[in-house]
Design a protein around this motif. Structure first.
Motif, PDB file in Angstrom:
ATOM      1  N   THR A  72      17.458   9.878 134.889  1.00  0.00           N
ATOM      2  CA  THR A  72      17.356   9.037 133.442  1.00  0.00           C
ATOM      3  C   THR A  72      18.733   8.371 132.987  1.00  0.00           C
ATOM      4  O   THR A  72      19.734   9.202 133.233  1.00  0.00           O
ATOM      5  CB  THR A  72      16.857  10.061 132.519  1.00  0.00           C
ATOM      6  OG1 THR A  72      15.763  10.488 132.973  1.00  0.00           O
ATOM      7  CG2 THR A  72      16.646   9.496 131.099  1.00  0.00           C
ATOM      8  N   PHE A  73      18.662   7.184 132.521  1.00  0.00           N
ATOM      9  CA  PHE A  73      19.994   6.512 132.082  1.00  0.00           C
ATOM     10  C   PHE A  73      20.102   6.891 130.603  1.00  0.00           C
ATOM     11  O   PHE A  73      19.179   6.725 129.620  1.00  0.00           O
ATOM     12  CB  PHE A  73      19.934   5.134 132.035  1.00  0.00           C
ATOM     13  CG  PHE A  73      19.954   4.624 133.750  1.00  0.00           C
ATOM     14  CD1 PHE A  73      21.470   4.520 134.128  1.00  0.00           C
ATOM     15  CD2 PHE A  73      19.036   4.795 134.529  1.00  0.00           C
ATOM     16  CE1 PHE A  73      21.287   4.135 135.338  1.00  0.00           C
ATOM     17  CE2 PHE A  73      19.305   4.410 135.943  1.00  0.00           C
ATOM     18  CZ  PHE A  73      20.300   3.969 136.423  1.00  0.00           C
ATOM     19  N   LYS A  74      21.355   7.358 130.277  1.00  0.00           N
ATOM     20  CA  LYS A  74      21.655   7.570 128.923  1.00  0.00           C
ATOM     21  C   LYS A  74      22.928   6.931 128.461  1.00  0.00           C
ATOM     22  O   LYS A  74      23.964   6.947 128.905  1.00  0.00           O
ATOM     23  CB  LYS A  74      21.918   9.149 128.554  1.00  0.00           C
ATOM     24  CG  LYS A  74      20.614   9.808 128.708  1.00  0.00           C
ATOM     25  CD  LYS A  74      19.622   9.621 127.721  1.00  0.00           C
ATOM     26  CE  LYS A  74      18.325  10.631 127.877  1.00  0.00           C
ATOM     27  NZ  LYS A  74      17.253  10.364 126.937  1.00  0.00           N
ATOM     28  N   ALA A  75      22.857   5.895 127.529  1.00  0.00           N
ATOM     29  CA  ALA A  75      23.881   5.148 127.115  1.00  0.00           C
ATOM     30  C   ALA A  75      24.660   5.972 126.151  1.00  0.00           C
ATOM     31  O   ALA A  75      24.046   6.899 125.470  1.00  0.00           O
ATOM     32  CB  ALA A  75      23.675   3.847 126.422  1.00  0.00           C
ATOM     33  N   ARG A  76      25.859   5.698 125.966  1.00  0.00           N
ATOM     34  CA  ARG A  76      26.924   6.605 125.112  1.00  0.00           C
ATOM     35  C   ARG A  76      27.712   5.449 124.328  1.00  0.00           C
ATOM     36  O   ARG A  76      28.259   4.593 124.887  1.00  0.00           O
ATOM     37  CB  ARG A  76      27.911   7.476 125.820  1.00  0.00           C
ATOM     38  CG  ARG A  76      27.124   8.738 126.537  1.00  0.00           C
ATOM     39  CD  ARG A  76      26.297   9.622 125.514  1.00  0.00           C
ATOM     40  NE  ARG A  76      25.770  10.679 126.012  1.00  0.00           N
ATOM     41  CZ  ARG A  76      24.517  10.945 126.256  1.00  0.00           C
ATOM     42  NH1 ARG A  76      23.791   9.977 125.991  1.00  0.00           N
ATOM     43  NH2 ARG A  76      23.766  11.909 126.765  1.00  0.00           N
ATOM     44  N   SER A  77      28.007   5.751 123.145  1.00  0.00           N
ATOM     45  CA  SER A  77      28.475   5.067 122.058  1.00  0.00           C
ATOM     46  C   SER A  77      29.928   5.858 121.706  1.00  0.00           C
ATOM     47  O   SER A  77      29.829   7.078 121.926  1.00  0.00           O
ATOM     48  CB  SER A  77      27.739   4.545 121.100  1.00  0.00           C
ATOM     49  OG  SER A  77      27.377   5.624 120.221  1.00  0.00           O
ATOM     50  N   VAL A  78      30.876   5.052 121.189  1.00  0.00           N
ATOM     51  CA  VAL A  78      32.040   5.407 121.039  1.00  0.00           C
ATOM     52  C   VAL A  78      31.807   6.233 119.278  1.00  0.00           C
ATOM     53  O   VAL A  78      32.678   7.133 119.037  1.00  0.00           O
ATOM     54  CB  VAL A  78      33.245   4.470 120.554  1.00  0.00           C
ATOM     55  CG1 VAL A  78      33.449   3.726 122.065  1.00  0.00           C
ATOM     56  CG2 VAL A  78      32.591   3.233 119.722  1.00  0.00           C
TER      57      VAL A  78
END
Length: 660
Positions: free
Chosen positions: A88-94
């Motif tokens: 599963t791909f999980k994007a992370r933001s700042v």
């Protein structure tokens, strides 16, 4: 002397080609390429002079050759164990504000779209298989400005202008050249790649080099390359080698550098580096210590597979040569050969000379069979692909739990390759978001997977909609979700704990093992509440709807007041937040209880002394004066309920703002 990558284009190209030739020569001299070529041949069954068939060797062809390809079977099992694991791909933001949450949700959908619709998984799986067989696998991720939909036309040339899109490709191990002196793959500052493109397409794009391009050798002229890695070595083609040099931004090259060239005197493009990182991503089972070259346990199986083939060939030669029964007849026995044919014959002869006896030449020494089994066992031990994984468990292994334990040991053995596989997916996922953020300036429509894996059209997005995403991580799914029984147990447990709200949710988990459908609505609701919080702290009025999850809203908004600097009841911001919370409380008391029940929200009972419903006229005491008239000081007012005195030192209610 300047840094080679900072020289003029022609000089840099000359140095690169010389380094490439030295690189290839070194790998041929130290035998590394010989292992790669031999592994490629063994994987494809190229063992003897008659691949995938019975061959003959020896001075007179008396020796039969038979290959049993355990090598490919083990390599394919390793590849399947790695790439069949659902990720599963999980994007992370700042940041964690509402904008970042919305962008993260969009990024997750885009990653899912590219992985499934653009078949990125196909390129990654191919790279993993190349890593297992050849020691290393590569995926190239780049932006193609002439791909995608046409959005406009050039005002002067009337040529079409494209949205652009991301392109993926696999590179062979002999088509990626780097600095061999680097002891760590992460330290590379440059890479040189070779791909093959139709020369007439290149002529159409670069007509000024037409004559020179026509003179370049095509792929079939690279004899050394073709003999070792292709079945058809004399087929003609129009593909020629295209070299691309990528150099990241460094102190020496602040803008980096990108050069596309075909030969020393054909430089097609020379510009600053268009990407933030090198666009070539590598996966290896392990590395040769002190170098950046990959190493695979399949190299260790090469001599064992060769020995197994020779032993099988020995057994087969003996059986095929002497498999037809031979009969010894003593001289002078006077036996008619016709009498030995068929059966139920009367055989006459001279018994004094001796009777005919069969001769068994087919008996092979049992040590050979035992040695074959021992070599097969060694192949399984070295590769980690035990008998259970290969589908042929030993007779002593009977229980399912024991088989599961042994199979998990195989996964543990190749855990390093699995980690490298995850790292590659994370790098490629980050590259996808980065490329869209850097180059997708034209708004486009994203079609991403929604609830229950149903596709729906997301709003238009552009690079600005991804500016808070900084990286992508990959989560490996629970192995339980890979089996039907495991997914059924998972869905049953979630249902027992009331985490599944609808039958659709239950069957979604049962069919796919994915929990995304359970988290989509809460994630979006959380992003909406964060947006409300951002509006409240800026003094904006936020309306409250009857269908809001009032309890969740109250808890999230209340967190804004958990700050020592926001304890002043005279602060308009504090008043704005508190009034909004009280409105949610009022809705919990006034909204139709049936609606709240449907939404799964427990309604609040009316408070004692609460304000009357505005839709109903209030009971006004007969002695009260009409609205707008002054009260006579001598008028006796009705008794009012006494209010308790506030504790000493307490502060006024947060929603109480005294009038000036």
């Amino acid at each position: 002397m300047r840094y080679f990558a900072a020289e003029k284009a022609a000089d840099t190209v000359n140095i690169l080609l010389k380094r490439a030739n030295d690189w290839f020569s070194h790998l041929y001299r130290n035998g590394y390429f010989n292992k790669i070529q031999k592994s490629w041949r063994f994987y494809h069954g190229q063992y003897y002079n008659n691949p995938h068939g019975i061959g003959y060797s020896g001075e007179y062809g008396e020796y039969s050759t038979l290959a049993i390809n355990h090598y490919r079977n083990i390599a394919d099992l390793m590849s399947t164990l790695i790439t069949n694991t659902r990720v599963t791909f999980k994007a992370r933001s700042v940041n964690t504000d509402s904008k970042s949450i919305i962008q993260t949700d969009l990024a997750d959908g885009l990653l899912d779209y590219y992985i499934k619709q653009k078949r990125v998984d196909k390129y990654v799986q191919q790279a993993v298989k190349q890593a297992i067989v050849l020691g290393a696998g590569y995926v190239k991720v780049e932006w193609n400005p002439t791909s995608g939909e046409i959005y406009d036309y050039h005002p002067e040339t009337n040529s079409p202008l494209y949205e652009g899109d991301i392109e993926f490709s696999n590179l062979d191990v002999q088509d990626v050249i780097f600095d061999p002196n680097k002891g760590n793959n992460a330290n590379h500052q440059w890479v040189l790649t070779r791909t093959w493109k139709n020369k007439y397409d290149l002529i159409a794009k670069f007509p000024e080099f037409e004559e020179k391009i026509k003179e370049l050798p095509t792929k079939d002229k690279y004899i050394q390359y073709k003999q070792e890695f292709e079945f058809i070595i004399n087929s003609q083609t129009d593909d020629i080698a295209v070299y691309e040099f990528f150099h990241v931004k460094t102190e020496t090259l602040p803008e980096g550098r990108y050069i596309m060239f075909l030969s020393e005197d054909i430089v097609l493009i020379d510009m600053e580096m268009p990407y933030r990182k090198l666009p070539v991503f590598r996966v290896v089972p392990s590395e040769v210590m002190g170098t950046s070259f990959g190493y695979t346990p399949m190299f260790d199986l090469l001599p064992i597979q060769e020995a197994v083939n020779n032993l099988y060939s020995t057994i087969y030669t003996n059986q095929i040569t002497f498999g037809v029964q031979n009969i010894f007849v003593p001289r002078g026995a006077d036996i008619n050969i016709k009498a030995l044919e068929d059966g139920l014959n009367i055989i006459e002869g001279n018994l004094a000379a001796g009777k005919p006896e069969p001769i068994n030449f087919t008996q092979t020494a049992p040590e050979i069979f035992r040695f074959v089994e021992m070599l097969k066992k060694e192949m399984e031990t070295i590769s980690g692909m035990n008998s259970v994984v290969r589908g042929d468990p030993e007779a002593s292994i009977r229980s399912g739990s024991a088989m599961a334990l042994i199979q998990s040991m195989a996964l543990q053995y190749i855990s390093n390759l699995q980690a490298q596989y995850v790292f590659m997916l994370e790098d490629i996922g980050t590259a996808i978001i980065t490329l869209l953020r850097d180059f997708a300036a034209i708004p486009r429509v994203a079609i991403i997977a929604g609830k229950s894996n149903q596709d729906y059209v997301k709003r238009e997005f552009s690079s600005d909609d991804l500016d808070t995403i900084d990286r992508v991580i990959v989560e490996i799914a629970n192995p339980v979700s890979a089996t039907t029984a495991g997914r059924f147990q998972m869905a049953t447990d979630l249902l027992q704990y009331q985490l599944l709200k609808t039958p659709e949710d239950f069957f979604t988990v049962l069919d796919s093992g994915q929990l995304k459908s359970l988290t989509e609505d809460p994630v979006r609701n959380n992003a909406f509440i964060k947006k409300e919080n951002e509006m409240l702290v800026t003094g904006q009025a936020v309306p409250v709807l009857a269908t809001d999850d009032h309890v969740l809203h109250i808890r999230k908004h209340k967190a804004l007041l958990d700050d020592p600097e926001r304890r002043d009841p005279y602060d308009p911001i504090v008043a704005n937040i508190t009034e909004h919370i009280i409105e949610h409380v009022n809705q919990l008391r006034q909204v139709d209880p049936g609606l709240l029940t449907v939404l799964g929200i427990q309604p609040l009972p009316p408070a004692q002394g609460s304000q009357p419903n505005p839709q109903e006229p209030a009971d006004v005491p007969a002695s009260a004066p009409p609205v707008g008239e002054e009260i006579d000081p001598n008028t006796t007012l009705p008794d009012m309920p006494s209010m308790p005195n506030p504790p000493e030192g307490s502060t006024p209610p947060a929603n109480f703002i005294p009038q000036e």
